[in-house]
Design a protein around this motif. Structure first.
Motif, mmCIF file in Angstrom:
data_model
loop_
_atom_site.group_PDB
_atom_site.id
_atom_site.type_symbol
_atom_site.label_atom_id
_atom_site.label_comp_id
_atom_site.label_asym_id
_atom_site.label_seq_id
_atom_site.Cartn_x
_atom_site.Cartn_y
_atom_site.Cartn_z
ATOM 1 N N THR A 79 0.843 -1.190 0.000
ATOM 2 C CA THR A 79 0.000 0.000 0.000
ATOM 3 C C THR A 79 0.884 1.246 0.000
ATOM 4 N N TYR A 80 0.423 2.313 0.594
ATOM 5 C CA TYR A 80 1.142 3.586 0.602
ATOM 6 C C TYR A 80 1.027 4.211 1.973
ATOM 7 N N ASP A 81 1.852 5.228 2.191
ATOM 8 C CA ASP A 81 1.847 5.968 3.440
ATOM 9 C C ASP A 81 1.037 7.250 3.260
ATOM 10 N N GLU A 82 0.005 7.418 4.042
ATOM 11 C CA GLU A 82 -0.877 8.590 3.945
ATOM 12 C C GLU A 82 -0.121 9.898 4.180
ATOM 13 N N ASP A 127 -5.364 11.375 -6.335
ATOM 14 C CA ASP A 127 -5.609 9.962 -6.604
ATOM 15 C C ASP A 127 -4.497 9.382 -7.479
ATOM 16 N N GLY A 128 -4.027 10.160 -8.434
ATOM 17 C CA GLY A 128 -2.906 9.712 -9.260
ATOM 18 C C GLY A 128 -1.650 9.502 -8.438
ATOM 19 N N LEU A 129 -1.374 10.414 -7.522
ATOM 20 C CA LEU A 129 -0.218 10.261 -6.641
ATOM 21 C C LEU A 129 -0.359 9.019 -5.757
ATOM 22 N N ARG A 130 -1.554 8.784 -5.255
ATOM 23 C CA ARG A 130 -1.798 7.585 -4.428
ATOM 24 C C ARG A 130 -1.441 6.337 -5.221
ATOM 25 N N LYS A 131 -1.924 6.277 -6.464
ATOM 26 C CA LYS A 131 -1.634 5.123 -7.311
ATOM 27 C C LYS A 131 -0.140 5.018 -7.603
ATOM 28 N N LYS A 132 0.513 6.143 -7.810
ATOM 29 C CA LYS A 132 1.950 6.158 -8.079
ATOM 30 C C LYS A 132 2.727 5.610 -6.886
ATOM 31 N N LEU A 133 2.336 6.041 -5.696
ATOM 32 C CA LEU A 133 3.018 5.567 -4.493
ATOM 33 C C LEU A 133 2.897 4.060 -4.345
ATOM 34 N N ILE A 134 1.708 3.545 -4.556
ATOM 35 C CA ILE A 134 1.512 2.094 -4.449
ATOM 36 C C ILE A 134 2.335 1.367 -5.507
ATOM 37 N N ALA A 135 2.255 1.833 -6.752
ATOM 38 C CA ALA A 135 2.993 1.192 -7.845
ATOM 39 C C ALA A 135 4.492 1.250 -7.588
ATOM 40 N N ASN A 136 4.989 2.393 -7.138
ATOM 41 C CA ASN A 136 6.426 2.498 -6.852
ATOM 42 C C ASN A 136 6.844 1.629 -5.677
ATOM 43 N N ASN A 137 6.001 1.544 -4.663
ATOM 44 C CA ASN A 137 6.315 0.660 -3.544
ATOM 45 C C ASN A 137 6.408 -0.788 -4.020
ATOM 46 N N TYR A 138 5.530 -1.158 -4.933
ATOM 47 C CA TYR A 138 5.608 -2.509 -5.506
ATOM 48 C C TYR A 138 6.902 -2.675 -6.301
ATOM 49 N N LEU A 139 7.210 -1.706 -7.160
ATOM 50 C CA LEU A 139 8.430 -1.796 -7.973
ATOM 51 C C LEU A 139 9.679 -1.885 -7.101
ATOM 52 N N MET A 140 9.698 -1.148 -6.007
ATOM 53 C CA MET A 140 10.873 -1.146 -5.137
ATOM 54 C C MET A 140 11.116 -2.502 -4.481
ATOM 55 N N GLU A 141 10.108 -3.357 -4.487
ATOM 56 C CA GLU A 141 10.303 -4.724 -3.996
ATOM 57 C C GLU A 141 11.179 -5.524 -4.962
ATOM 58 N N TYR A 142 11.228 -5.098 -6.223
ATOM 59 C CA TYR A 142 11.920 -5.863 -7.266
ATOM 60 C C TYR A 142 13.062 -5.113 -7.931
ATOM 61 N N VAL A 143 13.092 -3.811 -7.800
ATOM 62 C CA VAL A 143 14.112 -2.998 -8.444
ATOM 63 C C VAL A 143 14.742 -2.096 -7.387
ATOM 64 N N ASP A 144 16.068 -2.149 -7.296
ATOM 65 C CA ASP A 144 16.775 -1.271 -6.370
ATOM 66 C C ASP A 144 17.018 0.054 -7.076
#
Length: 176
Positions: A79-82, A127-144
């Motif tokens: 998820t993301y940090d509020e 809402d776009g930023l919220r989605k970006k944060l979630i997507a980036n948090n996911y990507l950071m699990e796989y990409v340093d």
């Protein structure tokens, strides 16, 4: 380190900038891509474009990638940090006060929805930023994002994009 932070912000913006809320899109906007329960429309793609040179198809494909990342993040419980989201929205409001380029950009985007730039920042942009944060948090699990040259990071992200397109190919419908 500043370059990395800037790169991350640019990546957020380029990949996922102001993706728009499909609930905000009107039914008169032509669908470009359907994925799971989401429809990416011409209006969404126009909103996501960061330059006049970018095509609607490219913007729609970036939004599709974002939606696939969101689907994967949901499955993984990412998820993301509020607090971070609120800070980014506040930062956008501050930049909008003095940066002519930001004023022009956000004003043009708000006109797509016939709302004020402040309303745009507080709703669609947020809402776009919220989605970006979630997507980036996911990507950071796989990409340093802190190691290696930018080209290596871009290659890793592109590999993930290709894998997700393959994984979801039977759940994606292109209308262009």
């Amino acid at each position: 380190m500043k370059k990395l932070g800037f790169m991350l912000i640019c990546f957020l913006c380029v990949l996922l900038v102001a993706c728009g809320n499909n609930d905000e899109a009107t039914n008169e906007s032509k669908p470009l891509i359907t994925f799971l329960n989401e429809t990416i429309t011409e209006k969404d793609a126009e909103n996501a474009k960061v330059s006049d040179e970018e095509t609607l198809e490219d913007a729609a494909n970036d939004l599709l990638f974002q939606e696939m990342l969101l689907a994967e993040a949901e499955k993984a419980g990412i998820t993301y940090d509020e607090f971070t989201l609120d800070a980014l929205v506040d930062q956008t409001h501050q930049i909008f006060e003095y940066d002519q380029e930001a004023i022009t950009f956000l004003t043009a985007k708000s006109k797509l929805y016939n709302i004020t730039p402040k309303e745009y920042i507080d709703t669609i942009w947020k809402d776009g930023l919220r989605k970006k944060l979630i997507a980036n948090n996911y990507l950071m699990e796989y990409v340093d994002l802190t190691e290696g040259p930018e080209s290596d990071i871009e290659a890793q992200v592109e590999t993930i994009r290709t894998e997700l397109l393959t994984k979801y190919e039977d759940q994606i419908e292109f209308h262009f």
